[in-house]
Design a protein around this motif. Structure first.
Motif, PDB file in Angstrom:
ATOM      1  N   PRO A 207     -21.712  99.115 -25.213  1.00 45.12           N
ATOM      2  CA  PRO A 207     -20.383  99.207 -24.589  1.00 45.12           C
ATOM      3  C   PRO A 207     -20.149 100.507 -23.823  1.00 45.12           C
ATOM      4  CG  PRO A 207     -20.207  98.395 -26.836  1.00 45.12           C
ATOM      5  CD  PRO A 207     -21.611  98.849 -26.664  1.00 45.12           C
ATOM      6  N   ASP A 208     -20.730 101.615 -24.316  1.00 42.15           N
ATOM      7  CA  ASP A 208     -20.426 102.910 -23.715  1.00 42.15           C
ATOM      8  C   ASP A 208     -21.459 103.342 -22.668  1.00 42.15           C
ATOM      9  OD1 ASP A 208     -22.412 103.092 -25.590  1.00 42.15           O
ATOM     10  OD2 ASP A 208     -21.845 105.086 -26.301  1.00 42.15           O
ATOM     11  N   GLY A 278     -17.876  91.693 -23.561  1.00 39.03           N
ATOM     12  CA  GLY A 278     -18.422  93.030 -23.766  1.00 39.03           C
ATOM     13  C   GLY A 278     -19.862  93.030 -24.220  1.00 39.03           C
ATOM     14  N   ILE A 279     -20.454  91.846 -24.365  1.00 44.58           N
ATOM     15  CA  ILE A 279     -21.841  91.720 -24.825  1.00 44.58           C
ATOM     16  C   ILE A 279     -22.623  90.857 -23.846  1.00 44.58           C
ATOM     17  CG2 ILE A 279     -23.345  90.904 -26.680  1.00 44.58           C
ATOM     18  CD1 ILE A 279     -21.029  91.346 -28.611  1.00 44.58           C
TER      19      ILE A 279
END
Length: 309
Positions: A207-208, A278-279
């Protein structure tokens, strides 16, 4: 007159006996005392008839110290001072004297000379081990790394790539181009390291962190080049460091992440997959087996890569 008396009177005068050592030491002390009172001595010796006053003053000085100094010793001391006896006078500056000074000072210049000789020896040793020895070993090194890499190669493509670099290295040896030989060795070493590796090519899926980037090429500012960021994961789950050639700089760098060039459609499809929840559900980009130089890609790519963004 008896015979003994006649013999004595007819002989040469007996030579004066040398003063005892104690008297000599006292005379030296007298001179030293006179030097410590330089202004008084100079005045007394410069004025006619004052020498006796000086001797009397010396007698009083030693008497006050409880030292009995015979008049003969005082006479010797005053005479010695006037004649500059017991005074060191440096020898004339001759070639022999210069050599003697050099020898006496050998502890100083010897240290510097030893340091210079040691530094020269160290520089020579460094030059041999850093330059001469490695250069002399270039032919053997080229042969060794080539043999190691070829033993790992399992495809015609890998063998052909290795052979091109090896032939370039041998041609550089014949032309005495040491820099080109070292470059050929580096290329073969990079290929050997890649051949030894086995990994799964995975899109960076955190995510980051970035998943992809795009670039505007200098030669065509109206176009865009798209890259998905990937990493090599071995069967144990460890992220590997891989030699990657940057297509923008043509330099090979060892990195843990790099960008693989894809078309816009593939780029947008991965972006949509990540934006959904998000994946990235489909993060497998390819697979690299041991003995192969290039992974088997499962997504459309030119194979071009970047190492910085």
């Amino acid at each position: 007159m008896n015979a003994a008396a006649t013999l004595t009177s007819g002989s040469a005068p007996a030579p004066a006996s040398k003063p005892p050592l104690d008297d000599v030491m006292l005379a030296m002390d007298v001179v030293d005392t006179l030097r410590r009172r330089e202004r008084i001595v100079q005045k007394e010796l410069d004025e006619v008839g004052r020498e006796e006053d000086l001797k009397e003053r010396l007698r009083r000085i030693y008497a006050a110290q409880g030292i009995a100094v015979p008049d003969s010793v005082i006479e010797q001391g005053v005479a010695a001072l006037k004649e500059d006896r017991f005074t060191y006078k440096p020898p004339p500056d001759s070639f022999v004297i210069k050599l003697a000074r050099i020898y006496v000072n050998r502890g100083v210049w010897g240290t510097w000379l030893g340091g210079l000789v040691g530094a020269g020896a160290l520089a020579g040793a460094l030059y041999y081990f850093v330059v001469l020895a490695p250069n002399a070993a270039l032919p053997d090194t080229l042969e060794e790394v080539y043999a190691e890499a070829v033993a790992l190669a399992k495809s015609d493509q890998a063998q052909e790539t290795l052979e091109r670099s090896f032939n370039a290295g041998r041609a550089a040896l014949r032309g005495d181009d040491k820099a080109a030989v070292r470059e050929a060795i580096r290329q073969i070493e990079d290929a050997r390291d890649i051949l030894e590796q086995e990994y799964r090519l995975r899109i960076v899926n955190r995510p980051d962190e970035k998943t992809g980037v795009w670039r505007i090429p200098d030669i065509n500012t109206g176009a865009r080049n798209f890259y998905l960021l990937v990493e090599a994961v071995d069967p144990t789950g460890r992220v590997l460091t891989v030699p990657i050639e940057n297509e923008e700089t043509r330099k090979t760098e060892r990195v843990k992440r790099w960008g693989l060039r894809v078309d816009e459609r593939t780029f947008k499809a991965v972006a949509a997959d990540k934006q959904d929840d998000g994946i990235i559900e489909r993060d497998r980009f390819g697979q690299k087996t041991r003995g192969e130089l290039v992974p088997r890609y499962e997504m459309k790519t030119t194979g071009g890569a970047i190492t910085q963004w």
